[in-house]
Design an enzyme around this catalytic site. Sequence first.
Site, PDB file in Angstrom:
ATOM      1  N   PRO A   1      34.379  -1.531   9.827  1.00  0.00           N
ATOM      2  CA  PRO A   1      33.637  -1.611  11.086  1.00  0.00           C
ATOM      3  C   PRO A   1      34.321  -0.738  12.132  1.00  0.00           C
ATOM      4  O   PRO A   1      35.543  -0.672  12.196  1.00  0.00           O
ATOM      5  CB  PRO A   1      33.735  -3.092  11.467  1.00  0.00           C
ATOM      6  CG  PRO A   1      34.031  -3.798  10.185  1.00  0.00           C
ATOM      7  CD  PRO A   1      34.848  -2.836   9.373  1.00  0.00           C
TER       8      PRO A   1
ATOM      9  N   PHE B   1       0.855  -1.174   0.000  1.00  0.00           N
ATOM     10  CA  PHE B   1       0.000   0.000   0.000  1.00  0.00           C
ATOM     11  C   PHE B   1       0.889   1.221   0.000  1.00  0.00           C
ATOM     12  O   PHE B   1       2.044   1.171   0.405  1.00  0.00           O
ATOM     13  CB  PHE B   1      -0.986  -0.012   1.181  1.00  0.00           C
ATOM     14  CG  PHE B   1      -0.360   0.236   2.523  1.00  0.00           C
ATOM     15  CD1 PHE B   1      -0.299   1.521   3.047  1.00  0.00           C
ATOM     16  CD2 PHE B   1       0.155  -0.815   3.268  1.00  0.00           C
ATOM     17  CE1 PHE B   1       0.267   1.747   4.275  1.00  0.00           C
ATOM     18  CE2 PHE B   1       0.728  -0.592   4.505  1.00  0.00           C
ATOM     19  CZ  PHE B   1       0.787   0.693   5.022  1.00  0.00           C
TER      20      PHE B   1
ATOM     21  N   GLU C   1      31.740  25.515  13.214  1.00  0.00           N
ATOM     22  CA  GLU C   1      32.636  26.415  12.484  1.00  0.00           C
ATOM     23  C   GLU C   1      32.990  25.745  11.167  1.00  0.00           C
ATOM     24  O   GLU C   1      32.793  24.546  11.001  1.00  0.00           O
ATOM     25  CB  GLU C   1      33.959  26.638  13.241  1.00  0.00           C
ATOM     26  CG  GLU C   1      33.874  27.309  14.563  1.00  0.00           C
ATOM     27  CD  GLU C   1      35.242  27.361  15.254  1.00  0.00           C
ATOM     28  OE1 GLU C   1      36.261  27.608  14.560  1.00  0.00           O
ATOM     29  OE2 GLU C   1      35.291  27.142  16.467  1.00  0.00           O
TER      30      GLU C   1
ATOM     31  N   GLU D   1      23.895  17.840   2.013  1.00  0.00           N
ATOM     32  CA  GLU D   1      24.757  17.951   3.190  1.00  0.00           C
ATOM     33  C   GLU D   1      25.772  19.084   3.046  1.00  0.00           C
ATOM     34  O   GLU D   1      26.029  19.810   4.000  1.00  0.00           O
ATOM     35  CB  GLU D   1      25.468  16.625   3.471  1.00  0.00           C
ATOM     36  CG  GLU D   1      24.567  15.560   4.058  1.00  0.00           C
ATOM     37  CD  GLU D   1      24.094  15.868   5.474  1.00  0.00           C
ATOM     38  OE1 GLU D   1      24.691  16.718   6.159  1.00  0.00           O
ATOM     39  OE2 GLU D   1      23.116  15.232   5.905  1.00  0.00           O
TER      40      GLU D   1
ATOM     41  N   GLY E   1      29.361  16.585   5.805  1.00  0.00           N
ATOM     42  CA  GLY E   1      28.670  15.363   5.407  1.00  0.00           C
ATOM     43  C   GLY E   1      27.614  14.972   6.400  1.00  0.00           C
ATOM     44  O   GLY E   1      27.409  15.643   7.409  1.00  0.00           O
TER      45      GLY E   1
END
Length: 161
Positions: A100, A3, A131, A79, A63
């Site tokens: 990781p 849906f 800044e 970003e 970022g």
Amino acid sequence: MKFSVYLANKLYIRILDMSYTYKYPMPSVTADIIVLRKVGVSSQILLIKRRNDPFKDCWAFPGGFTEEGETLEQSASRELMEKTGIDCQFLSQFKAFGDPGRDPRGRTVTIVFYVYVDENTEFHPADDAKEAAWFDLNNLPALAFDHAKILEEFILAKHTA
């Protein structure tokens, strides 16, 4: 069975049949942008000082997290605009980084983009950028996350400092 849900003029598809959900962890995706300029014979990079944890008050690439329904390029442009006020729609993709532990908030894969801007490009730190400042590539502060490693790889692959 599907849906549709309309939110803020965007169509999102919800799947009721959970047969395609996986037990495997799903990493977050971010976009980071290396912004460079030439000033005389030196090369400089635009960095932001983070307003929030993790790495509060540390320098980093502009970022952040990719939003639902966004392409990677749209995320990087958004970003960059949110953190610096620089409106740039033509960014080049460098490489993905996903070791990781690169982000203490959890498993995060970043797609790194880069752009060379005019020496007189204006910027205005905003959002969670406390800044922003230009730094000579040969005189950098300590960088958050794995940004020092990323920048080292970028310089070797794409740029002559």
